[in-house]
Design a protein around this motif. Sequence first.
Motif: not given
Length: 369
Positions: A317-344
């Motif tokens: 559905g609206a979710f995807v499983e993450v097997r590697e790269g994240l830990e529980q509680g990590d805050q991921v960007v869902t809106a506004g990511k188009v204007a971002l660059r690494d380190g913004s």
Amino acid sequence: MSGHRRWPVLWLLAGAVALAGCNRGGEEAQGEPGEEAQAQAVPVETVAAARRTVAASYTGTASLEPLAESQVVAKTSGVALQVLAEEGQAVRAGQTLVRLDPDRARLNMAQLEAQMRKLENNFKRSEQLAAQQLISAGEHDQLRYDLENARAAHRLAALELSYTNVTAPISGVVASRSIKTGNFVQINTPILRIVDNSRLEATLNVPERELATLKAGQPVSMQVDALPGVTFEGRVDRVAPVVDAGSGTFRVICAFEGGDSLQPGMFGRIRIDYDQRADALAVPRMALLDDEGEPAVYVVRDGKAVRTTVATGYADGAFVEVREGLEQGDQVVTAGKVALRDGSDVQVIGAPAAATATAAAARTDGDSR
């Protein structure tokens, strides 16, 4: 002379105003160190990576078909004296639906019955004469054959008479009726249609890559356009063991219980769950970046957006499983990511302003050192 005395005073006032402006400019330049950083931060919305149940599924669309369907035809000709079934009426197999005029068939049967009785009497006398050898064996056999033929004709006439009562070949619901009382019905003419909606089936043409994952008995959920917001549960009834060479697909037949809600012909959106992870780390699909590289998300750490590559698993559905790269509680960007660059620098919408200003000030102090 008084005019000459005013000039020194005007010059002194102008100097004082200029000095005050310089002092204010210096004070503004020495404002809060986090204000400038906060003004340059990109506003974003975030969601915490969390554990949830994620299912692997196949989705498709198909129309519902009844378990059985039958066109009721007249097996003999005649005038319809009674029509005993209406559209929407439930009927059972063997129930009389239409009565045709039986007079002709009844008279024909009576005539053949009289002929049969005559031949039976002749055959009895023939047996007595044959026992006394008063008639030949050929004459006796001929009478036997004539009697058997008469009996078969009589049974056929009885069958034709029974056809004047048109009965239901299957149990179900009358879907359509094309006859009225008084109509003359020709033989083999369809007059009613019956559908067995006690169970409905939906046939999916599934790509061959799913052949190893879809099995009979797997749970199926379905939504239909005619009943928005309602989910119907079913199961995979059978799977065709061959792949069509032309389309590269195989047939999967899903079964659902019929009733007042589901009807044949409805268009269904079907989902087959073939695996499930009860405690999977998942993030919203919208958090994934749209570029063509490896799957990645932006994670907010210390007020900055950090591009993080992830390994994904099942999409549910609206979710995807993450097997590697994240830990529980990590805050991921869902809106506004188009204007971002690494380190913004980012400003999380809904985060306390004081905490954001403190983080910005800490970054400014670190840069000055």
